[in-house]
Design an enzyme around this catalytic site. Structure first.
Site, PDB file in Angstrom:
ATOM      1  CG  HIS A 166      -2.123   0.867   1.103  1.00 17.03           C
ATOM      2  ND1 HIS A 166      -2.273   1.840   0.130  1.00 17.03           N
ATOM      3  CD2 HIS A 166      -3.265   0.933   1.856  1.00 17.03           C
ATOM      4  CE1 HIS A 166      -3.439   2.449   0.289  1.00 17.03           C
ATOM      5  NE2 HIS A 166      -4.051   1.927   1.313  1.00 17.03           N
ATOM      6  CG  ASP A 373     -10.934  -5.978 -21.750  1.00 18.58           C
ATOM      7  OD1 ASP A 373     -10.563  -7.161 -21.669  1.00 18.58           O
ATOM      8  OD2 ASP A 373     -11.535  -5.525 -22.749  1.00 18.58           O
TER       9      ASP A 373
END
Length: 453
Positions: A166, A373
């Site tokens: 993170h 995608d």
């Protein structure tokens, strides 16, 4: 509120983890993380999971091969992710762009996508097998910054799970990163938005020394943890909203549910009545911070503020929901309606680890990661892989938009707490929602009975 249950079991066979290095030579250099990046509240690993359906035109393409090859090309542009975090003087964190690589795992599971349920919703079974925690990789310092696992399913679909450090990025940055990986997987020579580092713009000159600890995630987490997920419909949310004071009814869904979670979590913990209870959440401040020159659109570092609502346990437990809601709304207003003056304004509240009694809620309703995608179209589901952050033994949860198989829209809330605390939490939030719905019926019959929320 509907509790989401699953009893599916299956077997995952995985290959040995391997390091994927950049496809071309990359600069060897040290890059400072910003003072926002290296706060202890962000020194953790976050995990995400994406489910993809079978696409007939891609039958000759193997998802793991496509994504692995794309990852190597991606790391040419995002080469710091092939490096390792090091610690410098006064606890300052930096990335050694060493080109050591990101971890990649290829796996197969004897299960179809349809067996996970329709619609797909957390918690997902065997998630620890869908994202294998490679031994020795759960620390922050000197460990891979990105771990990916692609699991092929019997139906031709696949699951892409990942874990990232993170300190490198936030949700907004992750959207850039996943989009870039997807573009390259679909054949692009380079991301349409090139990555920008420039963390030095967010390094404060008045930073105090910050000696920090680097406990292993597995050691910091409580052992007796249980996870459940709940689906709260928009109808239930509307009922809750109508039974807080009129001047608070313009609150956002995030504010309302955050107040509910905070109050129920406090009641479930059974703390000393005098104890201070905190509710914290990350807020993207990209549009609130004045930079000269402005940060480029390709900046993928953390740019977060952390509103902190505070109350004694006694007041949270004994006062109506509107009390907690007003505190949440005020704390959020202070960040989202005011301009941030300096980096120190953002890092000031957190110069150490987040105490276990604190609660953290992250809003994923507008994350944008549902459009990634890799050649198989948009994911059938995208969201966190679990209901918490592994090195936070308190409550860490997310608000995830969802529509169930009845066509009802609402929010999924994954919760992970010690089993006894979780049982009490479930009881309290059910009571709150039930009371709100009862009050709806009473008002329809013009009953004078007041709300007890």
């Amino acid at each position: 509120m509907a509790e989401i249950k699953t009893s599916l079991t299956f077997t995952v066979r995985r290959r040995e983890p391997e390091l994927v290095v950049p496809a071309e030579p990359t600069p060897r250099e040290l890059k400072l993380l910003s003072d926002i990046d290296d706060q202890e509240i962000l020194q953790s690993h976050l995990a995400g999971i994406q489910f993809f359906r079978h696409v007939p035109k891609m039958r000759n393409k193997k998802p793991a091969t496509v994504i692995k090859e794309a990852l190597a090309k991606f790391l040419v542009f995002y080469y710091p992710f092939a490096g390792r975090v090091r610690e410098g003087p006064s606890g300052k964190l930096m990335v050694d762009c060493s080109g050591q690589g990101a971890l990649f795992i290829e796996a197969e599971a004897d299960v179809t996508l349809s067996q996970f349920g329709d619609p797909l919703q957390p918690p997902f079974p065997c998630v620890e097998e869908l994202l294998y925690n490679v031994p020795g990789t759960s620390g922050i310092i000197d460990t891979p910054l990105l771990l990916c696992q692609v699991t092929h399913l019997l139906c031709g679909g696949f699951i892409f799970a990942f874990r990232f450090n993170h300190t490198m990025t936030d949700a907004q940055g992750l959207t850039l990163i996943m989009s870039a990986l997807g573009e390259i997987a679909r054949g692009a020579k380079a991301p349409s938005i090139l990555p920008v580092w420039q963390r030095e713009l967010l390094c404060s000159s008045d930073r105090p020394p910050m000696p920090i600890t680097h406990d292993q995630i597995a050691d910091a987490a409580e052992k007796d943890m249980t996870q459940k997920s709940f689906f709260i419909t928009n109808t239930e949310i509307s009922a809750l909203r109508r039974h807080v004071p009129t001047h608070l009814q313009k609150c956002t869904t995030f504010e309302l549910l955050t107040a509910c979670i905070w109050r129920c979590h406090t009641i479930a913990l059974q703390p000393d009545p005098k104890e201070e209870m905190h509710m914290i959440w990350p807020v993207n401040v990209r549009n609130k911070f004045k930079f000269i020159p402005p940060l480029p659109v390709g900046y993928y570092g953390n740019l977060l503020a952390f509103p902190d609502a505070v109350s004694t346990a006694r007041d949270l437990c004994n006062k109506p929901l509107g009390y907690a809601l007003e505190l949440v709304m005020k704390a959020r207003y202070d960040v989202t309606k005011k301009r941030v003056g300096s980096v120190s304004d953002l890092v000031k509240p957190f110069k150490g680890p987040v105490p276990a009694r604190h609660a953290i809620v992250s809003d994923l309703t507008r994350s944008g990661n549902n459009t990634v995608d890799y050649g198989w179209g948009n994911p059938a589901f995208v969201g966190p892989a679990s209901g918490g952050i592994d090195n936070n033994p308190g409550l860490t949860t997310y608000l995830i938009p969802h529509t169930n198989n009845k066509g009802e829209s609402g929010i999924v809330v994954p919760i992970r707490l010690p089993s006894g605390v979780l049982d009490r939490f479930v009881k309290e939030i059910n009571n709150m929602l039930t009371q709100a719905q009862k009050n709806e019926v009473l008002e329809e019959h013009k009953s004078p009975t007041p709300s007890k929320l």
